[in-house]
Design a protein around this motif. Structure first.
Motif, PDB file in Angstrom:
ATOM      1  N   ALA A 117      59.738  45.250 -21.812  1.00 25.30           N
ATOM      2  CA  ALA A 117      58.698  45.785 -22.239  1.00 25.30           C
ATOM      3  C   ALA A 117      57.484  44.642 -22.352  1.00 25.30           C
ATOM      4  O   ALA A 117      56.395  45.198 -22.036  1.00 25.30           O
ATOM      5  N   ARG A 118      57.681  43.505 -22.770  1.00 24.26           N
ATOM      6  CA  ARG A 118      56.780  42.654 -22.837  1.00 24.26           C
ATOM      7  C   ARG A 118      56.554  42.029 -21.619  1.00 24.26           C
ATOM      8  O   ARG A 118      55.360  41.569 -21.396  1.00 24.26           O
ATOM      9  N   ASP A 119      57.388  41.970 -20.620  1.00 22.92           N
ATOM     10  CA  ASP A 119      56.823  41.522 -19.030  1.00 22.92           C
ATOM     11  C   ASP A 119      55.938  42.622 -18.481  1.00 22.92           C
ATOM     12  O   ASP A 119      55.013  42.291 -18.046  1.00 22.92           O
ATOM     13  N   LEU A 120      56.227  43.741 -18.810  1.00 22.40           N
ATOM     14  CA  LEU A 120      55.349  45.004 -18.477  1.00 22.40           C
ATOM     15  C   LEU A 120      53.957  44.723 -19.224  1.00 22.40           C
ATOM     16  O   LEU A 120      52.920  44.889 -18.329  1.00 22.40           O
ATOM     17  N   ALA A 121      53.959  44.627 -20.346  1.00 20.32           N
ATOM     18  CA  ALA A 121      52.765  44.396 -21.021  1.00 20.32           C
ATOM     19  C   ALA A 121      51.834  43.279 -20.352  1.00 20.32           C
ATOM     20  O   ALA A 121      50.772  43.439 -20.459  1.00 20.32           O
ATOM     21  N   ARG A 122      52.624  42.294 -20.204  1.00 21.41           N
ATOM     22  CA  ARG A 122      51.791  41.140 -19.739  1.00 21.41           C
ATOM     23  C   ARG A 122      51.230  41.420 -18.243  1.00 21.41           C
ATOM     24  O   ARG A 122      50.162  41.118 -17.912  1.00 21.41           O
ATOM     25  N   GLU A 123      51.851  41.972 -17.399  1.00 20.58           N
ATOM     26  CA  GLU A 123      51.582  42.379 -16.048  1.00 20.58           C
ATOM     27  C   GLU A 123      50.135  43.392 -16.155  1.00 20.58           C
ATOM     28  O   GLU A 123      49.330  43.274 -15.608  1.00 20.58           O
ATOM     29  N   LEU A 124      50.317  44.483 -17.152  1.00 22.72           N
ATOM     30  CA  LEU A 124      49.225  45.377 -17.454  1.00 22.72           C
ATOM     31  C   LEU A 124      48.046  44.506 -17.991  1.00 22.72           C
ATOM     32  O   LEU A 124      46.996  44.864 -17.589  1.00 22.72           O
ATOM     33  N   LEU A 125      48.402  43.881 -18.932  1.00 25.61           N
ATOM     34  CA  LEU A 125      46.972  42.943 -19.539  1.00 25.61           C
ATOM     35  C   LEU A 125      46.353  42.397 -18.554  1.00 25.61           C
ATOM     36  O   LEU A 125      45.261  42.331 -18.484  1.00 25.61           O
ATOM     37  N   ALA A 126      47.485  41.640 -17.752  1.00 23.49           N
ATOM     38  CA  ALA A 126      46.733  40.923 -16.158  1.00 23.49           C
ATOM     39  C   ALA A 126      45.991  41.876 -15.552  1.00 23.49           C
ATOM     40  O   ALA A 126      44.579  41.551 -15.200  1.00 23.49           O
ATOM     41  N   LYS A 127      46.423  42.803 -15.390  1.00 23.10           N
ATOM     42  CA  LYS A 127      45.744  44.036 -14.580  1.00 23.10           C
ATOM     43  C   LYS A 127      44.293  44.403 -15.114  1.00 23.10           C
ATOM     44  O   LYS A 127      43.384  44.735 -14.413  1.00 23.10           O
ATOM     45  N   VAL A 128      44.378  44.580 -16.335  1.00 22.74           N
ATOM     46  CA  VAL A 128      43.047  44.721 -17.151  1.00 22.74           C
ATOM     47  C   VAL A 128      42.259  43.659 -17.155  1.00 22.74           C
ATOM     48  O   VAL A 128      41.107  43.525 -17.793  1.00 22.74           O
ATOM     49  N   GLY A 129      42.667  42.358 -16.772  1.00 24.73           N
ATOM     50  CA  GLY A 129      41.735  41.203 -16.835  1.00 24.73           C
ATOM     51  C   GLY A 129      41.746  40.524 -18.148  1.00 24.73           C
ATOM     52  O   GLY A 129      41.134  39.621 -18.739  1.00 24.73           O
TER      53      GLY A 129
END
Ligand SMILES: Nc1ncnc2c1ncn2[C@@H]1O[C@H](COP(=O)(O)OP(=O)(O)O)[C@@H](O)[C@H]1O
Ligand SMILES: [Mg+2]
Lengths: 243, 218
Positions: A117-129
């Protein structure tokens, strides 16, 4: 049958005696970016809110990815996992960091492990900058940043459709663009989106379809650039002059 | 009779026993009161019309009547009405449970409702079941807001135990009165009793303040 991911079948919605949606028929297909506009009180939010069951429809049927919103609580929860929602007031969980806000859904709803979940969250936060804001609390973020976290949070449960209810209305003009840019990226990736907004530039650029609502009915349904440049009815023309 | 503070040491052990009873009633009563209050408060905040109405009536009846009357009712009227006879100690604990429960219910309801509706929607929107929204999102936020008014109620309830004198429970005030009847040392006796109450409420306040500090860090 159609392959529409959202199917309004003669949908009505009453609040007491007030008819807010009036026998709406509408099919939204995969990959469409539908922009909803219309005067205040015309039923845009209600239409959006019916899709994931915030408001219970009082007539007709509404089918999301093959599931009827009338199917009861359990089905409704599944529908909510297919339709991510972004609110005007970002509504981030204030006691959690940006990362926790995003990771919470996948962990609790999709059953991912804490690490996944945390990995996914990091990925998505990167995606929204916002990779570097992962450990900040909502109160430490600007409105635009909060809204981008809210988008990441909605994306984290892997919805098939994203619903936006005036996502930039609460933001200062200079912060609107960063949110609109994220939405642009999503659209480019093929996400199906329904967006209530007053941003006509966005509607023309990103929208594949524009719907003008009036008194709970769909008054105009067409290609954004065409209907915005040459409004097919006077009330829409009037409306456009005022936004 | 001259005031002689040293005499306090003679009856301190007896007062301590009374204080123990006071603490016992308070702790057990408040444990029950918190549980009952949480249930009634959540019924008010989340229940349908019927459930809400049940909790509402309970809260209003208790808040609208003096606690002494509630105690009298439990101790003297209940045996007549329902042939349930309970001893004074149980009556005292029960009275605190029921009385504090009503006030705590209003505290819980207020804290829950003060958390924006938007957060509940946001939680439900990512597909969380309602109980998880309450448990993980609204609950922790409400809890932080709960601590100060809850602490206030704890102190009020602790002091309320003194009126169980009316049904002869041997708590601190009653013990003070017994000593008083034996030695007529009014000044020394009631000063000692007051100080013991102050120590108990002081410790309670201190504990609450520590919890509050911890909560803010979390
Ligand atoms: N929960 C509600 N109860 C009663 N009336 C409501 C409720 N929500 C919306 N309405 C009414 O429904 C109408 C449409 O509202 P809404 O869908 O929010 O319009 P829009 O988003 O287009 O401004 C308005 O007249 C509004 O007052
Ligand atoms: Mg609206």
């Amino acid at each position: 049958m159609t392959d529409a991911i959202i199917q309004f079948r003669n949908v009505s919605k009453h609040f007491g005696p007030l008819k807010v949606l009036d026998e709406v028929d509408l099919d939204i297909h995969k990959g469409e970016v539908v922009v909803l506009i219309g005067p205040s009180g015309s039923g845009k939010s209600t239409l959006l809110r019916c899709i994931n069951g915030w408001e219970q429809i009082t007539g007709g049927d509404l089918i999301i990815n093959g599931m009827s919103v009338l199917g009861g609580n359990k089905v409704l929860r599944e529908i909510r996992q297919e339709a991510g929602m972004v609110f005007q007031q970002f509504n981030l969980f204030p006691q959690m960091t940006a990362l926790q806000n995003v990771a919470f859904g996948p962990q609790e709803v999709r059953g991912l492990s804490r690490k996944e979940a945390r990995d996914l969250a990091r990925e998505l936060l990167a995606k929204v900058g916002l990779a570097e804001k992962a450990d900040h609390e909502p109160s430490e973020l600007s409105g635009g940043q909060q809204q981008r976290v809210a988008i990441a949070r909605a994306l984290a449960i892997k919805p098939k459709v994203m619903l936006f209810d005036e996502p930039t209305s609460a933001l200062d003009p200079e912060l609107k663009q960063e949110v609109l840019n994220v939405m642009r990226t999503l659209a480019a990736e093929g996400m199906t989106m329904v967006v209530v907004t007053h941003e006509m530039g966005f509607a023309k650029q990103v929208g594949t379809r524009l719907i003008f609502m009036e008194h709970g009915k769909i008054a105009v349904d067409g290609h954004p650039r065409e209907v915005i440049d040459t409004p097919p009815n006077d009330r829409m023309k009037d409306f456009l002059q005022h936004v | 009779m001259e005031v002689n503070w040293l005499i306090i040491w003679d009856f301190i052990p007896q007062l301590m026993k009374g204080a123990q009873v006071t603490v016992h009633i308070t702790v057990v009563g408040l444990l029950g009161g918190v549980v009952l209050g949480a249930i009634a408060g959540l019924m008010r905040a989340y229940g349908n019309t019927v459930i809400n109405a049940i909790a509402f009536v309970y809260i209003e009846v208790i808040r609208g009547t003096p606690i002494v009357v509630q105690v009298m009712f439990l101790y003297f009227a209940l045996p007549v009405l329902a042939s349930i006879r309970i001893d004074p100690m149980t009556t005292a604990v029960l009275a605190i449970v029921i009385n504090a429960g009503a006030y705590i219910a209003e505290i819980v309801r207020g804290a829950v409702l003060s958390i924006s509706k938007g957060l509940t929607e946001a939680g439900l929107a990512i597909g969380l079941p309602r109980w998880k929204v309450i448990r993980y999102i609204v609950g922790p936020l409400a809890f932080r807001r709960l601590i100060p008014p809850l602490g206030n109620q704890f102190i009020v309830s602790l002091k309320d135990t003194s009126l169980f004198i009316v049904i002869g429970v041997g708590e601190l005030t009653r013990t003070g009165q017994e000593i008083m009847a034996a030695n007529f040392r009014a000044v020394e006796n009631w000063t000692a009793v007051a100080v013991m109450y102050l120590i108990m409420t002081g410790v309670l306040s201190l504990m609450l303040r520590m919890i509050e500090k911890r909560m803010r860090i979390l």
